[in-house]
Scaffold this motif. Structure first.
Motif, PDB file in Angstrom:
ATOM      1  N   GLN A 196       0.812  -1.212   0.000  1.00 17.95           N
ATOM      2  CA  GLN A 196       0.000   0.000   0.000  1.00 17.95           C
ATOM      3  C   GLN A 196       0.853   1.273   0.000  1.00 17.95           C
ATOM      4  O   GLN A 196       0.499   2.256  -0.629  1.00 17.95           O
ATOM      5  CB  GLN A 196      -0.858  -0.046   1.274  1.00 17.95           C
TER       6      GLN A 196
ATOM      7  N   GLU B 217      -3.914  -3.292  -0.982  1.00 20.95           N
ATOM      8  CA  GLU B 217      -4.420  -1.912  -1.129  1.00 20.95           C
ATOM      9  C   GLU B 217      -3.448  -1.057  -1.938  1.00 20.95           C
ATOM     10  O   GLU B 217      -2.997  -0.011  -1.459  1.00 20.95           O
ATOM     11  CB  GLU B 217      -4.665  -1.294   0.254  1.00 20.95           C
TER      12      GLU B 217
ATOM     13  N   SER C   1      -4.576   2.803  -2.595  1.00 23.55           N
ATOM     14  CA  SER C   1      -5.224   3.642  -1.587  1.00 23.55           C
ATOM     15  C   SER C   1      -4.456   4.921  -1.265  1.00 23.55           C
ATOM     16  O   SER C   1      -5.032   5.875  -0.776  1.00 23.55           O
ATOM     17  CB  SER C   1      -5.465   2.844  -0.314  1.00 23.55           C
TER      18      SER C   1
ATOM     19  N   GLN D  36      -4.320   5.996  -9.698  1.00 23.49           N
ATOM     20  CA  GLN D  36      -5.120   4.802  -9.344  1.00 23.49           C
ATOM     21  C   GLN D  36      -5.661   4.150 -10.610  1.00 23.49           C
ATOM     22  O   GLN D  36      -5.505   2.944 -10.819  1.00 23.49           O
ATOM     23  CB  GLN D  36      -6.324   5.211  -8.486  1.00 23.49           C
TER      24      GLN D  36
ATOM     25  N   THR E 267      -8.513  -5.096  -0.141  1.00 25.88           N
ATOM     26  CA  THR E 267      -9.046  -3.741  -0.034  1.00 25.88           C
ATOM     27  C   THR E 267     -10.134  -3.662   1.037  1.00 25.88           C
ATOM     28  O   THR E 267     -10.692  -4.684   1.433  1.00 25.88           O
ATOM     29  CB  THR E 267      -9.607  -3.262  -1.402  1.00 25.88           C
TER      30      THR E 267
ATOM     31  N   SER F 265     -12.401  -1.225   0.384  1.00 26.11           N
ATOM     32  CA  SER F 265     -13.391  -0.490  -0.386  1.00 26.11           C
ATOM     33  C   SER F 265     -14.247  -1.462  -1.210  1.00 26.11           C
ATOM     34  O   SER F 265     -13.760  -2.119  -2.134  1.00 26.11           O
ATOM     35  CB  SER F 265     -12.681   0.514  -1.304  1.00 26.11           C
TER      36      SER F 265
END
Lengths: 267, 230
Positions: free
Chosen positions: B93, B171, B174, B181, B203, B205
């Motif tokens: 991440q 991730e 993020s 992204q 994730t 999300s």
């Protein structure tokens, strides 16, 4: 270099260290007399003998110049051993964790719990007198602080994604330790090493003052030992006992300032 | 050959607890899942649900207390070695800590080439980063002189040098701006179409998981819930 200029404490420390290193390197040229040559005893400072002479008529100024060599050598060499031992244990404990970490932490706690001065005295009593015995005796008790601090830092670094990525790439453990972990410890290593040098110099001075130092080789602690042993304070011979005290203080301060800079940067 | 490329069987991980009266807490509890070639499997869960721990066990970064990881039907010993080690990779991440701060991008990118016994020539390194919109001058910079987006693209470039069959994406978008992204998600999709690489996409999300993943497994308090989207 700009960073260095902005940090006056570090710069002052480096100037002090450079001065003493230079004196140690040029001792043969700077020293007006052979420090072991005998002459007229208890002479006051004069143009001939800048810091007078001791009880054997040896030139104290020349003793002081040669004393830099032994004090610096002992300090630096002990610090190298302390840093090597401390960082090796820290790398193993911090990288592998688990049982290795628990064993090394327990070992460090035990070593920290042992009073260092009596142990050093005991070791010196058993070891053959000399510079290397002194280095060994100082180093054997001094690695604990370095190991403990570095171990925490190694653990932090090993939790960072780039170390995990190196592991998933299949990079071998020694490469991870020496290429990816160790270079990121350089600030803290410098700090610990500088503090170790000052600590070792203090210990050497203390041991020499007690008469457990290096016989036959002039060190500042040794000069101080003979100054007190021959009642220089009662005789009011400030020129004999004060210069080694000042030199020890200034040299230790030099290394501590360098250490202080590293600490500040880390914080 | 098995049609499952990576499989988890009853993976369990416990950590020492700092809470009083509790020696351990179970981060992952008997997780079993399978990943097929060319698919994107989403691990969806809140922070602290155990999805990253599960992911790190799947890529061989954390030793499971119980259970096993299988690659093409073969149980993998911990730590992974040889071909499975090369073929199962991870992207994290935080791009700013995905590279050794002391090394230039050139030095960091040369490592996977060396591991694959290939020469990290200028041409090879430039080709490696060019498809991510990075230029040769980026190679001489240290991580502190690169943006988060550039670093994440470089991290992906480094992973792809290993020609992985499975990439765990923890991730990965993020911390990035919307444009980067989209670039990374689009690149990953195209790369999967070209090479058949499988992804495990971690994730929190739901919308991103639904957009990217073919199948979603929800993780809650260390356990996998049977919630799949086909």
């Amino acid at each position: 270099m700009t960073k260095l200029k902005s940090n006056k404490a570090m710069l002052a420390g480096l100037v002090i260290i450079a001065f003493f290193v230079l004196v140690a390197c040029l001792a043969d040229l700077l020293s007006p007399y052979d420090p072991s040559a005998l002459g007229v005893a208890y002479q006051k400072p004069s143009a001939e003998h800048l810091l007078g002479t001791n009880d054997l008529g040896q030139d104290i100024f020349s003793e002081m110049i040669y004393g830099v060599r032994v004090s610096l050598f002992l300090g630096i060499f002990s610090a190298l051993i302390v840093t090597f031992v401390g960082s090796t244990l820290a790398l193993i404990a911090g990288y592998y964790g688990g049982a290795a970490d628990r064993i090394i932490c327990a070992l460090t706690d035990i070593a920290m719990a042992v009073p260092s001065l009596p142990l050093t005295l005991l070791l010196i009593a058993y070891l053959k007198s000399g510079v290397f015995s002194l280095v060994l005796a100082i180093s054997i008790t001094a690695w604990t602080g370095t190991a403990r601090i570095l171990r925490s830092r190694v653990r932090q670094i090993c939790q960072l994604p780039y170390i995990k990525i190196e592991k998933t790439l299949g990079v071998k453990t020694p490469v991870i330790l020496f290429r990816h972990v160790l270079p990121n410890l350089k600030d803290i290593l410098l700090t610990r090493m500088a503090l170790s040098v000052s600590g070792a110099m203090m210990t050497e001075s203390g041991l020499s003052f007690l008469g457990l130092g290096t016989y036959g080789q002039k060190s500042w602690g040794n000069i101080l030992h003979f100054a007190f042993f021959r009642n220089s304070i009662l005789r009011g011979q400030v020129w004999w006992y004060l210069p080694p005290i000042i030199c020890i203080c200034v040299a230790v301060m030099g290394f501590m300032l360098v250490g202080y800079y590293g600490q500040q940067k880390k914080d | 050959m098995s049609d499952v490329i990576l499989e988890a069987r009853g993976l369990t991980k416990r950590f020492r607890s700092r809470e009083e009266g509790r020696r351990y807490f179970t981060a992952v509890d008997g997780a079993s899942l399978s990943l097929h070639p060319g698919e994107t499997l989403g691990l969806l869960g809140e922070s602290g649900s155990g999805k990253s721990t599960l992911g790190q066990m799947l890529v061989g970064l954390i030793r499971p207390d119980e259970g096993s990881v299988l690659y093409r039907g073969e149980t993998l010993p911990f730590p992974f070695r040889g071909l499975p080690r090369q073929k199962i990779q991870i992207l994290f991440q935080h791009p700013e800590v995905s590279f050794n701060p002391q090394l230039t991008l050139r030095q960091s990118l040369s490592e996977p080439f060396r591991l694959r016994k290939q020469l990290a020539t200028d041409e090879a390194l430039t080709a490696c980063i060019a498809r991510f919109g990075l230029y040769p001058e980026h190679l001489e910079r240290r991580p502190s002189a690169l943006s988060g987006g550039e670093l994440q693209r470089a991290a992906l470039a480094r992973v792809l040098v290993m020609e992985p069959e499975v990439i765990l994406l923890d991730e990965p978008t993020s911390m990035l701006d919307v444009i980067t992204q989209a670039q990374i998600v689009d690149f990953l999709r195209r790369y999967q179409e070209e090479t058949g690489t499988s992804y495990i996409f971690i994730t929190h999300s739901t919308s991103l998981a639904e957009q990217v993943c073919r199948r979603i497994v929800r993780v809650k308090e260390g356990k996998l819930l049977d919630s799949e989207k086909e």
